[in-house]
Design a protein around this motif. Structure first.
Motif, short mmCIF file in Angstrom:
data_model
loop_
_atom_site.label_atom_id
_atom_site.label_comp_id
_atom_site.label_asym_id
_atom_site.label_seq_id
_atom_site.Cartn_x
_atom_site.Cartn_y
_atom_site.Cartn_z
N UNK A 1 0.86 -1.18 0.00
CA UNK A 1 0.00 0.00 0.00
C UNK A 1 0.90 1.23 0.00
N UNK A 2 0.81 2.05 -1.04
CA UNK A 2 1.62 3.26 -1.13
C UNK A 2 0.94 4.44 -0.44
N UNK A 3 -0.38 4.51 -0.57
CA UNK A 3 -1.20 5.49 0.15
C UNK A 3 -2.43 4.75 0.66
N UNK A 4 -3.43 5.45 1.16
CA UNK A 4 -4.66 4.79 1.61
C UNK A 4 -5.41 4.13 0.46
N UNK A 5 -5.18 4.57 -0.78
CA UNK A 5 -5.93 4.04 -1.91
C UNK A 5 -5.06 3.43 -3.01
N UNK A 6 -3.80 3.77 -3.12
CA UNK A 6 -2.94 3.29 -4.21
C UNK A 6 -2.10 2.11 -3.72
N UNK A 7 -2.07 1.05 -4.53
CA UNK A 7 -1.31 -0.14 -4.12
C UNK A 7 -0.62 -0.77 -5.32
N UNK A 8 0.37 -1.58 -5.02
CA UNK A 8 1.04 -2.43 -6.00
C UNK A 8 0.91 -3.85 -5.49
N UNK A 9 0.50 -4.76 -6.38
CA UNK A 9 0.31 -6.16 -5.98
C UNK A 9 1.06 -7.05 -6.95
N UNK A 10 1.72 -8.05 -6.41
CA UNK A 10 2.45 -8.99 -7.25
C UNK A 10 2.21 -10.42 -6.80
N UNK B 1 2.51 -8.62 -11.91
CA UNK B 1 2.53 -7.42 -11.09
C UNK B 1 1.48 -6.46 -11.62
N UNK B 2 0.84 -5.75 -10.71
CA UNK B 2 -0.22 -4.82 -11.10
C UNK B 2 -0.23 -3.65 -10.13
N UNK B 3 -0.75 -2.54 -10.60
CA UNK B 3 -0.95 -1.36 -9.75
C UNK B 3 -2.45 -1.09 -9.72
N UNK B 4 -2.94 -0.59 -8.60
CA UNK B 4 -4.37 -0.35 -8.50
C UNK B 4 -4.71 0.83 -7.63
N UNK B 5 -5.97 1.22 -7.70
CA UNK B 5 -6.52 2.31 -6.91
C UNK B 5 -7.84 1.86 -6.32
N UNK B 6 -8.00 1.99 -5.02
CA UNK B 6 -9.25 1.62 -4.34
C UNK B 6 -10.15 2.84 -4.27
#
Length: 108
Positions: A52-61, A99-104
């Motif tokens: 989790x980079x911020x409360x909403x941005x993440x990187x998942x692998x 690997x993926x990046x996402x936003x909640x």
């Protein structure tokens, strides 16, 4: 607010044969007598991580290791290869990584 989570991961893939080319000859799914004979089921297991980079941005692998279950074409080939004096191994496996990046959008 960086937070790292590690977790076990498991799953499966179903690969549908559409066409193949070997030595200039192309075989399409529609030309097969048994349409499902060349499809594969792959069982996978491994490890996943989410940062989790911020409360909403993440990187998942994910790193998964897959085991291909023999399809009908493989089983038929295993039975015919000894007569042709070939060695045919009927077990396939291999790693995969994603690997993926996402936003909640809505945080509960």
């Amino acid at each position: 607010m960086r937070k790292l989570s590690l977790f076990p991961a498991a799953g499966f893939d179903y690969q549908i044969f559409t066409k193949a080319t070997q030595n200039g000859n192309t075989v399409k799914r529609a030309e097969l007598p048994d349409k499902d004979a060349a499809d594969y089921v792959i069982i996978k297991a491994g490890l996943g991580a989410e940062l989790m980079l911020t409360d909403a941005v993440f990187i998942r692998g994910y790193f998964l290791y897959g085991f291909f279950l023999n399809n009908k074409s493989d089983r038929d080939a295993i039975l015919t290869m000894p007569a042709l004096d070939y060695e045919f191994k009927g077990f396939s496996h291999g790693p995969s990584a994603r690997i993926a990046a996402g936003y909640r959008f809505g945080i509960l």
